[in-house]
Design a protein around this motif. Structure first.
Motif, PDB file in Angstrom:
ATOM      1  N   GLN B 162       4.404   1.511 -17.704  1.00  0.00           N
ATOM      2  CA  GLN B 162       4.119   1.345 -16.289  1.00  0.00           C
ATOM      3  C   GLN B 162       5.395   1.575 -15.471  1.00  0.00           C
ATOM      4  N   ALA B 166       6.417   4.431 -12.652  1.00  0.00           N
ATOM      5  CA  ALA B 166       6.994   4.105 -11.345  1.00  0.00           C
ATOM      6  C   ALA B 166       8.246   4.932 -11.109  1.00  0.00           C
ATOM      7  N   ASP B 238       6.618   0.648  -5.686  1.00  0.00           N
ATOM      8  CA  ASP B 238       6.552   0.767  -7.142  1.00  0.00           C
ATOM      9  C   ASP B 238       7.932   0.683  -7.773  1.00  0.00           C
ATOM     10  N   LYS B 303       7.085  -7.237  -4.057  1.00  0.00           N
ATOM     11  CA  LYS B 303       6.292  -6.256  -3.306  1.00  0.00           C
ATOM     12  C   LYS B 303       6.392  -6.532  -1.809  1.00  0.00           C
ATOM     13  N   ASP B 549      -2.523   4.327  -2.498  1.00  0.00           N
ATOM     14  CA  ASP B 549      -2.259   4.881  -3.822  1.00  0.00           C
ATOM     15  C   ASP B 549      -3.510   5.547  -4.384  1.00  0.00           C
TER      16      ASP B 549
END
Lengths: 110, 634
Positions: B162, B166, B238, B303, B549
């Protein structure tokens, strides 16, 4: 004698030689046929040289004639040397495979 | 002195080489000392430049970089007020974050620990190159360098796929911007034959309007990619996959402000093109609003901060777009202080929570981690614009500049500022007030971070609180030292003939009233013992980031993947592979056939020879016929 006679004779000898090489399997016969072709060419050379000598107009100095005759002797000497090498090869071949069939030579393949 | 200037970027590079090459030899404390030390020395050298006012009028040229009959691009540095300011931010904040990292990353094995610091040093080197370069090509070198370091550090924990995605996303989006930047450089070269700042800016008025507009828009495309503006902003949230100090240094304080630096540096060009300025301002305010609205309902502490960064970058672009270049740069500086502090504070919280990033599982940490609590509070106040903190002063200036440019722009920007205060208080309340919502193990684990982490927090907190005083409005007894400092390079927006006092009082009053209302609402909603963090309706849309996204996936990523899949499985497999393999198979087949001729039978050879000679004779005798025939065909 017209030169065409010589040409026909030489061509006939050459063709006999070619036919012999193509058809026979005996190495010595093949060898002889090769010699036949060689000598057919030799004969033609001699004949042409003779004809050129005759064709020289009177009064002028001959430039040809004897050169090729001598040249042919050299060819024969070289051919003799070649024959000795060739025969030696055939002898060695016979000693090894007890045959002088040229198709035996395809064993060199692989 | 010129050698000293060269030392500033070279020291981090040296650190990168040392730490990177000897990563298996050096012990952990030594790695930390080397990596932080080189940045510390670079910071001291920058301070020397700052205090001796060493600002040579001409660029310092070290060697020819690209030289041919047409172009002469040298490797040269421009030391002036603007680059010195950025160097101070980069090395100063960078040093604090290096020190912080020595403690934050202590769980890593020494080799990975060294890898982390070597990347970080390489980043500082590239960033210094970016701001020091005296032409666009050197800036571009640094620009690419920070891009690759950002990629490497986002994907630092490369075993998590993941995180790799990113990192790739960040890299690809940056590349899209880079294309714009590169095209702008080519355009400048084609029109002016040079990319040196001095030559470009002194000849800028000779460019046609089309050229200036095109160049500035393309430069702005580069800035959009690097500084995460609409439509290329989705990589920055991200990018939080990287370690938290990286987010603080690269994705908040320095790298993402490269776009602002570039536009402030090119202010001469932008001032010639009102169209580009308007585009910059509109994109800036749109990004500020969009990112702030998304930040309202995020549950991951990093975030929220990431979207807050995007939003603050939007503010900076608003300032640049209305011509207040110094204000934009000033906000870069104050933002570097409070946003680095927020990220490092968040890192400290995450550290205390044992890796937990979900704010719905935090709460009531005020007593457990007091230093983090107080420094975080200062940062929250600063970013929300609490009167006389650094954020208040810089954001007020942006709002004033926007107001004198156009009213709608002002109201939109002000609304984004209100949202900023709201989401920051929300995070603050959820993390530090109310009751603890995590599990028992986490509660047991809670502890204040070691001094290597808290001391940078305290220093940054002091800077975030008082760092704005260099540009305190005259109304409150200050003086625009900051604008005057930058005046030789970047002109400030003139508020000549405007009634500033009324507006500033109005802003001050509005800020205080607004903050009190927001504080009360947030306290009621978020300083709670139970918090679900589930949303419905429009809130859910915001929590899902406006489905941006998903939208990008649907219209760009998936079609692209499908085309790539088609090319891979159809065109490549049966097309290109078929041709290549077909040629090989044909050669193999035909040579197998031709090989049969070589039978080893002497008679065959002779026959072929005789036939060939006969054919050759035939051709020889009939060559006229054959040539005539061929001529007839062709």
């Amino acid at each position: 004698m017209p030169v065409s006679y010589y040409i026909i004779l030489a061509s006939a000898l050459f063709c006999i030689g070619v036919a012999g090489v193509l058809t026979r399997r005996n190495a010595i016969i093949v060898f002889m046929c090769i010699e036949l072709m060689l000598n057919a060419v030799n004969l033609l050379l001699v004949a042409f040289s003779k004809m050129q000598n005759i064709a020289t107009p009177p009064g002028s100095v001959s430039v040809g004639g004897s050169d090729a005759q001598i040249f042919v002797f050299f060819i024969m000497v070289v051919a003799a040397a070649e024959v000795s090498v060739g025969l030696a090869i055939i002898v060695m071949m016979y000693r090894n495979v007890h045959s002088i069939d040229i198709n035996f030579l395809n064993r060199l393949k692989n | 002195m010129n050698a000293l200037v060269l030392c500033i970027p070279l020291l981090p590079f040296l650190g990168f080489l040392l730490v990177g090459l000897l990563r298996n030899k050096l012990s952990r404390p030594l790695i930390g000392i080397i990596a932080s030390g080189v940045i510390g020395i670079a910071f001291i050298l920058t301070l020397v430049i700052f205090f001796t006012h060493y600002y040579p009028a001409n660029a310092i040229t070290y060697f020819d970089f690209i030289k041919n009959s047409k172009y002469d691009i040298s490797f040269s540095f421009q030391v002036d007020q603007l680059s010195t300011l950025f160097m101070l931010i980069i090395t100063g904040v960078g040093f604090l974050i290096h020190v912080y990292s020595t403690s934050y990353m202590h769980d890593e094995t020494p080799a990975h620990y060294a890898r982390y610091f070597s990347y970080l040093n390489l980043f500082v080197f590239s960033m210094l190159l970016l701001v020091l370069g005296a032409n666009y090509v050197i800036m571009f070198l640094g620009w690419e360098g920070v891009g690759i370091c950002s990629y490497l550090l986002i994907g630092y924990w490369f075993k998590n796929n993941q995180y790799n995605y990113a990192a790739r996303k960040a890299f690809v989006m940056n590349r899209i911007g880079d294309v714009g930047f590169l095209l702008a450089i080519f355009w400048l070269l084609a029109r002016l034959g040079s990319v040196d700042y001095s030559i470009v800016f002194s000849n800028a008025s000779a460019l046609s309007t089309t050229d200036v507009t095109g160049i500035t828009i393309l430069l702005f495309v580069g800035a959009i990619g690097k500084s995460a503006q609409i439509p290329l902003y989705t990589w920055l949230p991200d990018a939080m996959a990287g370690p938290t100090p990286v987010s603080a240094l690269i994705h908040a304080a320095t790298m993402v402000t490269a776009g602002i630096y570039m536009i402030a540096r090119s202010n001469v060009l932008y001032s010639l093109s009102p169209v580009s300025m308007d585009i910059v301002a509109v994109i800036g305010v749109a990004t500020a609003l969009l990112a702030a609205s998304i930040a309202l309902f995020q549950n991951d502490i990093k975030k929220v901060l990431a979207y807050s960064t995007v939003s603050q970058l939007g503010f900076m672009f608003v300032a640049l777009g209305v011509g207040a270049y110094t204000t934009g740069v000033f906000h870069v500086m104050t933002h570097a202080f409070f946003k680095a502090l927020l990220f490092l504070g968040a890192g400290s919280v995450i550290h205390a929570m044992g890796g937990e990033q979900d704010i719905t599982k935090m709460g009531g940490l005020r007593k457990k981690i007091p230093i983090t609590y107080w420094t975080f509070l200062i940062a929250v106040l600063a970013i929300s614009g609490f009167p006389f903190t650094s954020g208040f002063i810089s954001k007020d200036e942006i709002l004033l500049a926007a107001y004198s440019h156009s009213k709608p722009l002002f109201w939109l920007t002000a609304f984004a500022a209100v949202l900023t205060a709201f989401y920051m208080f929300r995070v603050f309340m959820l993390v530090f007030l109310g009751g603890f919502r995590g599990n028992d193990e986490q509660q047991h684990h809670l502890h204040e971070s070691p001094p290597a982490m808290t001391i940078p927090l305290i220093i940054l907190a002091i800077l975030a609180a008082i760092g704005g005083f260099v540009q305190l409005p005259e109304l409150f007894g200050g003086h625009d030292y900051f604008n005057q400092f930058l005046a030789p390079v970047v002109p400030a927006l003139s508020h000549e003939g405007e009634n500033l006092a009324t507006k500033e009082y109005a802003l001050l009053g509005g800020t205080i009233v607004g903050l009190i209302i927001i504080f009360l609402f947030c306290k009621k909603w978020f300083a709670v013992n139970q918090f679900e963090g589930k949303y419905t309706g429009f809130k859910n849309v915001l929590a899902h980031k406006w489905y941006m996204d998903e939208l990008y996936d649907a219209i760009i990523v998936n079609p692209f993947n499908n085309i790539a899949g088609f090319l891979k499985s159809i065109v490549e497999k049966s097309g290109i592979d078929g041709i290549v393999n077909g040629v090989g198979r044909f050669i193999q087949y035909s040579s197998r056939q031709v090989r049969l001729i070589q039978s080893g039978l002497v008679g065959n050879y002779i026959l072929i020879m005789v036939l060939s000679i006969t054919v050759l004779f035939m051709v020889f005798w009939n060559q006229d016929l054959i040539i005539a025939f061929l001529q007839k065909i062709f």
